[in-house]
Design a protein around this motif. Structure first.
Motif, PDB file in Angstrom:
ATOM      1  N   ARG A 136      -4.253   5.868  -1.677  1.00 30.45           N
ATOM      2  CA  ARG A 136      -3.956   5.458  -0.174  1.00 30.45           C
ATOM      3  C   ARG A 136      -4.936   4.456  -0.099  1.00 30.45           C
ATOM      4  O   ARG A 136      -6.080   4.867  -0.188  1.00 30.45           O
ATOM      5  CB  ARG A 136      -3.783   6.887   0.541  1.00 30.45           C
ATOM      6  CG  ARG A 136      -3.457   6.645   1.794  1.00 30.45           C
ATOM      7  CD  ARG A 136      -3.221   7.986   2.523  1.00 30.45           C
ATOM      8  NE  ARG A 136      -2.118   8.957   2.030  1.00 30.45           N
ATOM      9  CZ  ARG A 136      -0.938   8.665   2.699  1.00 30.45           C
ATOM     10  NH1 ARG A 136      -0.717   7.453   3.508  1.00 30.45           N
ATOM     11  NH2 ARG A 136       0.208   9.292   2.415  1.00 30.45           N
ATOM     12  N   GLN A 137      -4.452   3.621   0.707  1.00 33.29           N
ATOM     13  CA  GLN A 137      -5.288   2.525   1.279  1.00 33.29           C
ATOM     14  C   GLN A 137      -4.943   2.178   2.494  1.00 33.29           C
ATOM     15  O   GLN A 137      -3.766   1.789   2.925  1.00 33.29           O
ATOM     16  CB  GLN A 137      -5.473   0.989   0.438  1.00 33.29           C
ATOM     17  CG  GLN A 137      -6.082   1.427  -0.989  1.00 33.29           C
ATOM     18  CD  GLN A 137      -6.010  -0.047  -1.658  1.00 33.29           C
ATOM     19  OE1 GLN A 137      -6.868  -0.508  -2.006  1.00 33.29           O
ATOM     20  NE2 GLN A 137      -5.045  -0.336  -2.162  1.00 33.29           N
ATOM     21  N   ASN A 184       0.832  -1.109  -0.093  1.00 35.15           N
ATOM     22  CA  ASN A 184      -0.105  -0.068   0.122  1.00 35.15           C
ATOM     23  C   ASN A 184       0.783   1.313   0.010  1.00 35.15           C
ATOM     24  O   ASN A 184       0.271   2.208  -0.326  1.00 35.15           O
ATOM     25  CB  ASN A 184      -0.757   0.026   1.236  1.00 35.15           C
ATOM     26  CG  ASN A 184      -0.133   0.247   2.563  1.00 35.15           C
ATOM     27  OD1 ASN A 184       0.860  -0.119   2.779  1.00 35.15           O
ATOM     28  ND2 ASN A 184      -1.108   0.851   3.526  1.00 35.15           N
ATOM     29  N   LYS A 226      -2.674  -2.685   4.486  1.00 34.54           N
ATOM     30  CA  LYS A 226      -1.084  -2.812   4.184  1.00 34.54           C
ATOM     31  C   LYS A 226      -1.056  -3.360   3.119  1.00 34.54           C
ATOM     32  O   LYS A 226       0.000  -3.107   2.249  1.00 34.54           O
ATOM     33  CB  LYS A 226      -0.353  -3.132   5.577  1.00 34.54           C
ATOM     34  CG  LYS A 226      -0.308  -1.999   6.563  1.00 34.54           C
ATOM     35  CD  LYS A 226       1.025  -2.254   7.500  1.00 34.54           C
ATOM     36  CE  LYS A 226       1.284  -1.387   8.338  1.00 34.54           C
ATOM     37  NZ  LYS A 226       0.848  -0.838   9.265  1.00 34.54           N
TER      38      LYS A 226
END
Ligand code: CO
Length: 250
Positions: free
Chosen positions: A185-186, A145, A189
């Protein structure tokens, strides 16, 4: 399942990548006002076959060409056409894939057609920079991520929209392998990056909002607000040291 490639497999992907990098250089040279996207596709296919490789996009899920040619507000998967004549001030994203000795490479570049606006040039440059910001976290021990976070952080500096509906991917004996490589963006992970993972990292960046829509041809993806879009992609391999870009020679 994410596969870890052997030294031998990486060598074959390096070969594929080198040829693809060369194809992109040649195609970039032919991007000029008056050229049709059909001519670019034909030249691309010819170059790929001349190197003894197969154009991987041709007939992939029914895609009718070898090179995706996406002009201005077209984000990806533009279909080459004799009617699409490039004109001064356009930008064009060329996306191509090759199979050499059973191994894939996938890469995209966005080129200027003649003289373009400073805003369009900046979009091209910063989209490429998004890739390199992502590359900086592509080392063993980082999580997947972090790639998307790096792309989004950089694109946000300029108010650009990061396309979310399409993502990068693992690559190897297939064009699309696990994992999906998001450019945003997440929270989750995702897996740890490990030496031997091969990824196609491909930020798609809109000058306006991130939103996209599919055209009636069921392929061409365009920005919803009509703003210009750029695409920059390379096939890379994670190593125990610096990542290696397989589809770039200079
Ligand atoms: Co790709």
């Amino acid at each position: 399942m994410i596969t870890i490639k052997s030294t031998r497999e990486i060598e074959l992907m390096r070969e594929a990548g080198k040829i693809l990098a060369e194809v992109h250089e040649r195609l970039g040279e032919m991007v000029k006002p008056g050229v049709t996207t059909w001519e670019i596709d034909k030249k691309g296919e010819e170059l790929i076959r001349k190197h003894g490789c197969i154009p991987s996009f041709l007939n992939y899920n029914g895609y009718p060409a070898s090179i995706c040619c996406s002009v201005n507000d077209e984000v990806v998967h533009g279909i080459p056409s004799k009617k699409r004549i490039l004109k001064e001030g356009d930008i064009i994203s060329l996306d191509a894939g090759v199979i050499c000795k059973g191994y894939h490479s996938d890469a995209a570049r966005t080129w200027a057609v003649g003289k373009i606006s400073p805003e369009a040039q900046k979009l091209i440059d910063e989209t490429k920079e998004c890739f390199f910001k992502a590359l900086a976290v592509c080392t063993a021990g980082h999580h997947l991520n972090e790639i998307g976070a790096a792309v989004e952080d950089h694109a946000s500096l300029f108010g650009y929209g990061v396309v979310r509906e399409l993502v990068g991917h693992g690559i190897g004996t297939s064009l699309h392998e696990d994992p999906e490589v998001a450019n945003f963006r997440q929270h989750k992970k995702g897996p740890l990056l490990q030496a031997g993972m091969t990824l196609a990292v491909e930020p798609m960046i809109n000058m306006g909002t991130h939103e996209v829509r599919w055209c009636d041809d069921n392929w061409t993806v365009v920005s919803k607000d009509g703003s210009m879009s750029a695409h920059y992609e390379n096939t890379i391999v994670i190593t125990d040291g610096e990542p290696e870009i397989l589809s770039l020679t200079r």
